[in-house]
Scaffold this active site. Structure first.
Site, short mmCIF file in Angstrom:
data_model
loop_
_atom_site.label_atom_id
_atom_site.label_comp_id
_atom_site.label_asym_id
_atom_site.label_seq_id
_atom_site.Cartn_x
_atom_site.Cartn_y
_atom_site.Cartn_z
N ASP A 47 -2.45 1.95 -4.63
CA ASP A 47 -3.58 2.46 -4.04
C ASP A 47 -4.45 1.40 -4.21
OD1 ASP A 47 -2.36 4.81 -3.21
OD2 ASP A 47 -2.81 5.88 -4.92
N HIS A 105 0.96 -1.25 0.03
CA HIS A 105 0.15 0.08 0.09
C HIS A 105 1.10 1.25 0.08
CE1 HIS A 105 -3.65 1.74 -0.12
NE2 HIS A 105 -4.31 1.62 0.99
#
Length: 464
Positions: free
Chosen positions: A441, A437
């Site tokens: 995204d 992450h």
């Protein structure tokens, strides 16, 4: 009669050591030239090493489980033909200077080596001598303009994984005290430095476990992991080299990357129809057409459109990989390995199916080369072959994502035809994506997965 040295080969330019995992031949056994006589494990692959000449295995100098530097003499073969040149993979890349002394037999360390590091020398209180330098250790070009010592060479030649970890965290390897042979920085040193800012404890300082088992029988996957007592009747099995590497790599990945998972259900009915139609044709060309080949094709095509999923983190920068190199996880009886298909997006479905078959077979027969498991940019793992509905795998560092394939089977499903809902039998399964992450995204991951799903559910005839 003459004796020919058998040495620990260098299985790749960046590999400085290997673990002798098993002797296939024993002292007194007759051997043929190029016949496998022992197995090794490196930080890249497991491999069988052939005899450099025919004769009788006269001496075994390195026992099973020992980690030694490349070019170390591990055995000697007695032959009537006299000393012959070793196989090309076993030759020194740079000969030692004429005056450099060559030990007749390298001393073996008294304790097993830490993962990805040469075997540690014995503590001062023990009478066992420190390991002798390998024959190819001395070479010119040292920092003072003179000959580089074995100590300097081993410290300079840290493993590729250690260098990657140092680069990811902007660390200077030279500034980190090493606990390996000759002060060489190991993976545990890096992990310890990241956690505490202090070097790892030397291997010789590790306390012995309470249970009456060898210290190597209770390996640690991470610094500070507790030792567990073995109870009466328990069976203690020391970790293999590949098991140690896998454990450490997974712990490091969880520590480095914030993992997020997204899961999609896939209707494979279209793929099942194409596979049934083309399976025999592919078999006649020597290729087993599996669902995994279709998934690899859809994945490679989607990665080109979603570069963030095919990227890597370097400090506070993102490296967008030009090449799309698919790693395909292969489960073996002795562990897990991930051979790589280079430029996978340039291959047809037939080419991908052939590459998957070939790499899987060579992984199971220990015929992979170090190059076969390097430079991957994205990994696919397939626990579905064992019946798993889906999994949430750990990212294969330094990659940004890994795709997990769940079991594929026929299921009842509601479909809509001409505006009318009805029940039908469809071939379905799950795909999950674990992603880093920091650079991927959620929207990017879901768009990537949506493209993979669309390709699989509408797989074109032209791609066959």
């Amino acid at each position: 009669m003459a004796k020919v040295d058998v040495i620990m080969p260098q299985m790749g330019e960046s590999i400085a050591e290997g673990t002798l995992s098993r002797w296939i031949k024993q002292v007194g056994d007759a051997v043929k030239r190029d016949e496998p006589i022992f197995e090794i494990s490196t930080d890249k692959v497991d491999a069988e090493i052939p005899a450099p000449t025919a004769g009788v295995l006269a001496e075994i100098l390195v026992p099973e489980g020992e980690t030694v530097a490349v070019q170390t003499v591990v055995a000697r073969i007695e032959t009537e033909a006299g000393a012959t040149a070793a196989a090309p993979a076993q030759k020194e890349s740079t000969p030692p200077p004429p005056q450099a002394p060559v030990p007749e037999k390298p001393a073996s360390p008294s304790t097993p080596a830490a993962p990805l590091a040469p075997a540690p020398s014995a503590p001062p209180s023990r009478p066992t001598p420190a390991p002798a330098p390998p024959p190819a250790a001395a070479r010119t070009g040292g920092g003072n303009g003179g000959a580089e010592t074995a100590d300097e060479r081993l410290r300079r030649r840290s493993t590729p994984l250690v260098r990657k970890m140092a680069a990811e965290h902007n660390l200077d390897i030279a500034a980190i005290p090493g606990s390996g042979l000759a002060g060489r920085v190991t993976k545990n040193d890096i992990l310890s430095y990241l956690e505490t800012g202090a070097p790892a404890a030397p291997p010789s300082a590790a306390p012995a476990p309470a249970a009456p088992v060898a210290p190597s029988a209770v390996p640690s996957a991470a610094p500070g992991a507790p030792a567990v007592e073995a109870w009466p009747g328990d069976r203690v099995e020391p970790w293999s080299r590949i098991r140690k590497l896998t454990a450490e790599h997974m712990v490091m990945s969880r520590r480095v990357s914030p993992h997020v998972n997204t899961i999609f259900e896939i209707d494979y009915t279209r793929v099942a129809q194409l596979r049934a139609r083309k399976k025999q044709e592919y078999a006649e060309r020597g290729v087993n057409l599996t669902y995994l080949a279709f998934i690899a094709k859809a994945t490679a095509d989607a990665l080109r459109a979603h570069p963030a999923v095919n990227a890597a983190v370097s400090g506070e920068s993102t490296i967008f990989r030009r090449d799309i190199n698919l790693g395909i996880a292969v489960a073996l009886e002795w562990g897990l390995i991930v051979p790589v298909i280079r430029q996978a997006d340039e291959l047809s479905l037939l080419g991908l199916a052939r590459a998957i078959n070939d790499l899987g077979e060579r992984a199971r027969t220990k015929k992979l080369s170090p190059d076969d498991v390097q430079r991957g940019t994205f990994t696919i793992t397939n626990p579905g072959v064992f019946g798993s509905l889906i999994g949430t795998p750990i990212i294969n560092q330094p990659q940004a994502a890994i795709l997990c394939v769940g079991t594929i089977e026929k299921q009842p499903a509601v479909i809509t035809v001409d505006g009318t809902d009805s029940l039908a039998i469809r071939t379905k399964g799950m795909l999950s994506l674990a992603f880093d992450h920091r650079i991927v995204d959620g929207a990017d991951a879901d768009r990537f997965m949506a493209d993979v799903k669309r390709t699989l559910q509408e797989f074109p005839d032209t791609a066959m």
